[in-house]
Scaffold this motif. Sequence first.
Motif, mmCIF file in Angstrom:
data_model
loop_
_atom_site.group_PDB
_atom_site.id
_atom_site.type_symbol
_atom_site.label_atom_id
_atom_site.label_comp_id
_atom_site.label_asym_id
_atom_site.label_seq_id
_atom_site.Cartn_x
_atom_site.Cartn_y
_atom_site.Cartn_z
ATOM 1 N N TYR A 220 0.798 -1.222 0.000
ATOM 2 C CA TYR A 220 0.000 0.000 0.000
ATOM 3 C C TYR A 220 0.834 1.276 0.000
ATOM 4 O O TYR A 220 0.283 2.378 0.073
ATOM 5 C CB TYR A 220 -0.953 0.007 1.194
ATOM 6 N N LYS A 221 2.156 1.141 -0.131
ATOM 7 C CA LYS A 221 3.028 2.300 -0.216
ATOM 8 C C LYS A 221 3.880 2.203 -1.480
ATOM 9 O O LYS A 221 4.255 1.112 -1.910
ATOM 10 C CB LYS A 221 3.955 2.387 0.999
ATOM 11 N N GLY A 222 4.179 3.373 -2.065
ATOM 12 C CA GLY A 222 5.025 3.374 -3.250
ATOM 13 C C GLY A 222 5.580 4.755 -3.530
ATOM 14 O O GLY A 222 5.153 5.754 -2.937
ATOM 15 N N THR A 223 6.535 4.808 -4.465
ATOM 16 C CA THR A 223 7.163 6.053 -4.880
ATOM 17 C C THR A 223 6.870 6.285 -6.351
ATOM 18 O O THR A 223 7.110 5.399 -7.179
ATOM 19 C CB THR A 223 8.682 5.997 -4.655
ATOM 20 N N PHE A 224 6.354 7.479 -6.655
ATOM 21 C CA PHE A 224 5.961 7.818 -8.027
ATOM 22 C C PHE A 224 7.007 8.727 -8.659
ATOM 23 O O PHE A 224 7.418 9.726 -8.065
ATOM 24 C CB PHE A 224 4.603 8.515 -8.040
ATOM 25 N N SER A 225 7.425 8.391 -9.890
ATOM 26 C CA SER A 225 8.431 9.158 -10.617
ATOM 27 C C SER A 225 7.803 9.885 -11.796
ATOM 28 O O SER A 225 7.315 9.242 -12.739
ATOM 29 C CB SER A 225 9.543 8.225 -11.124
ATOM 30 N N TYR A 226 7.832 11.217 -11.770
ATOM 31 C CA TYR A 226 7.340 11.982 -12.916
ATOM 32 C C TYR A 226 8.249 11.799 -14.132
ATOM 33 O O TYR A 226 7.788 11.894 -15.273
ATOM 34 C CB TYR A 226 7.242 13.465 -12.563
ATOM 35 N N GLU A 227 9.522 11.535 -13.900
ATOM 36 C CA GLU A 227 10.424 11.305 -15.021
ATOM 37 C C GLU A 227 10.004 10.065 -15.804
ATOM 38 O O GLU A 227 9.909 10.087 -17.038
ATOM 39 C CB GLU A 227 11.858 11.148 -14.528
ATOM 40 N N LYS A 228 9.720 8.977 -15.100
ATOM 41 C CA LYS A 228 9.289 7.759 -15.777
ATOM 42 C C LYS A 228 7.919 7.947 -16.425
ATOM 43 O O LYS A 228 7.663 7.463 -17.529
ATOM 44 C CB LYS A 228 9.265 6.598 -14.782
ATOM 45 N N TYR A 229 7.062 8.650 -15.742
ATOM 46 C CA TYR A 229 5.715 8.900 -16.283
ATOM 47 C C TYR A 229 5.800 9.716 -17.566
ATOM 48 O O TYR A 229 5.125 9.416 -18.555
ATOM 49 C CB TYR A 229 4.887 9.630 -15.235
ATOM 50 N N GLU B 85 8.921 7.604 -20.372
ATOM 51 C CA GLU B 85 8.871 6.216 -20.821
ATOM 52 C C GLU B 85 7.493 5.788 -21.289
ATOM 53 O O GLU B 85 7.364 4.860 -22.064
ATOM 54 C CB GLU B 85 9.359 5.297 -19.698
ATOM 55 N N ASN B 86 6.460 6.459 -20.782
ATOM 56 C CA ASN B 86 5.093 6.163 -21.207
ATOM 57 C C ASN B 86 4.748 4.686 -21.050
ATOM 58 O O ASN B 86 4.018 4.113 -21.838
ATOM 59 C CB ASN B 86 4.865 6.600 -22.656
ATOM 60 N N ALA B 87 5.310 4.045 -20.057
ATOM 61 C CA ALA B 87 4.989 2.645 -19.750
ATOM 62 C C ALA B 87 4.470 2.610 -18.325
ATOM 63 O O ALA B 87 5.224 2.827 -17.384
ATOM 64 C CB ALA B 87 6.207 1.756 -19.901
ATOM 65 N N ASN B 88 3.178 2.342 -18.167
ATOM 66 C CA ASN B 88 2.586 2.530 -16.840
ATOM 67 C C ASN B 88 3.126 1.557 -15.795
ATOM 68 O O ASN B 88 2.974 1.788 -14.601
ATOM 69 C CB ASN B 88 1.064 2.456 -16.904
ATOM 70 N N THR B 89 3.779 0.500 -16.228
ATOM 71 C CA THR B 89 4.342 -0.433 -15.246
ATOM 72 C C THR B 89 5.595 0.129 -14.585
ATOM 73 O O THR B 89 6.100 -0.450 -13.614
ATOM 74 C CB THR B 89 4.695 -1.769 -15.917
ATOM 75 N N THR B 90 6.119 1.244 -15.078
ATOM 76 C CA THR B 90 7.349 1.812 -14.520
ATOM 77 C C THR B 90 7.092 3.060 -13.681
ATOM 78 O O THR B 90 8.036 3.596 -13.096
ATOM 79 C CB THR B 90 8.335 2.187 -15.642
ATOM 80 N N TRP B 91 5.860 3.555 -13.640
ATOM 81 C CA TRP B 91 5.601 4.808 -12.927
ATOM 82 C C TRP B 91 5.934 4.688 -11.449
ATOM 83 O O TRP B 91 6.390 5.644 -10.842
ATOM 84 C CB TRP B 91 4.140 5.207 -13.056
ATOM 85 N N TRP B 92 5.643 3.531 -10.872
ATOM 86 C CA TRP B 92 5.741 3.340 -9.429
ATOM 87 C C TRP B 92 6.877 2.391 -9.058
ATOM 88 O O TRP B 92 7.140 1.410 -9.756
ATOM 89 C CB TRP B 92 4.443 2.735 -8.883
ATOM 90 N N THR B 93 7.518 2.699 -7.928
ATOM 91 C CA THR B 93 8.383 1.746 -7.247
ATOM 92 C C THR B 93 7.678 1.378 -5.949
ATOM 93 O O THR B 93 7.480 2.235 -5.077
ATOM 94 C CB THR B 93 9.772 2.339 -6.946
ATOM 95 N N VAL B 94 7.247 0.125 -5.833
ATOM 96 C CA VAL B 94 6.377 -0.287 -4.732
ATOM 97 C C VAL B 94 7.214 -0.720 -3.533
ATOM 98 O O VAL B 94 8.231 -1.413 -3.681
ATOM 99 C CB VAL B 94 5.446 -1.429 -5.189
ATOM 100 N N ASP B 95 6.779 -0.311 -2.350
ATOM 101 C CA ASP B 95 7.395 -0.750 -1.097
ATOM 102 C C ASP B 95 6.782 -2.107 -0.729
ATOM 103 O O ASP B 95 5.703 -2.178 -0.142
ATOM 104 C CB ASP B 95 7.140 0.282 0.003
#
Length: 358
Positions: A213-222, A225-235
């Motif tokens: 239920y926690k994660g880190t969102f990267s605007y650079e990846k968003y 890269e335009n690949a939604n599987t990379t937007w988040w790094t999940v804890d």
Amino acid sequence: RKSMKKSLLFLASANVMLSLMISCSQDDSDMPNDNINSSRTIGFKTFLDKNVTRGISAAAGALKQDFWTYAYYDSVGDRSTEILKPNFMYAQHVVYNDSTFTYSPTKYWPNTGDVNFYAWTPNTAANLTFSNPTSATSVGFPIFNYTVNSTIANQEDLLIAVAEDQDGTSGTVNLPFDHALTKVGFCARTLGDYSASGVTVRIMSITLNSIAYKGTFSYEKYAEENANTTWWTVDSSSKVNYAPDIRAGSTGRRVGYYGVNTYLELPDDNQFLLVMPQSFTGTDATITIVYKVLYSDGTPTQTFTKTVEMAETVNWAPGTYVNYAITISLNVVTFTGVVSDWNIINPAINIIPTDDDE
């Protein structure tokens, strides 16, 4: 590195023009005062082509909620935000009130160079904190940490948007908001019509177990890269269980047979989950369903518990709606994860809101 953000999801034309006549002293940005075009205020248009649930007061196309944005001035143009600072706008709060958007003070388009915008909404401090930038002089893309509320009814529909290389040619900034989380629902039916045999099936509970239920969102990846599987790094070390209210009460929620590919919707609207996108490969996440089979001939009621590993279903991608279609026979339960775009509800199955025989 720099490329224009192309929305992964379908973006519609704007229904709302934010007359944001943005205003701010230019002295605290990297843009010199003689590069200001004071006849061109910066305005915004917003796009939201996905229906929303909690946290947003409007249907698709109309964003009727405050949002926040960082803006980075690039004197050269086409440079990566990786080397720029957000001192053109720093966590600028844009306020919605009665069909208008306002904030202060005003900003103007530069005569040369361009501006990169990174927006989000809502801005609930208990859920969202930025690790970068930490000040108007920080360098690099915005990055935030997000915690999904453990109370399902209080979970937010987190929206994010990027507009890069904006030079004011059109006078406005187009902000195409995307859903950053995953929407999850449940529906159920019996494999056949058991009512003629005096058999009734009632679901007592559904629980999602060991969900990150926690994660880190990267605007650079968003943005790049335009690949939604990379937007988040999940804890993956922080887990929680979710038990949506399926209106079971003390006797359970009756489910029956409604026809081919037709299912009964189980949660209320405010019990759909808005959760952290994640892959379940190699995790211990599971779904558990408890249900009863009742007999009219006096045969004792039977209670069953079925647990399925989430890795056997589908992963949760940002901006998608995952509906777990549950089929119950008298000896087998199957789960099928039906994945659709946020705004296209279950294209492969039919959903009914109530069972007249409940």
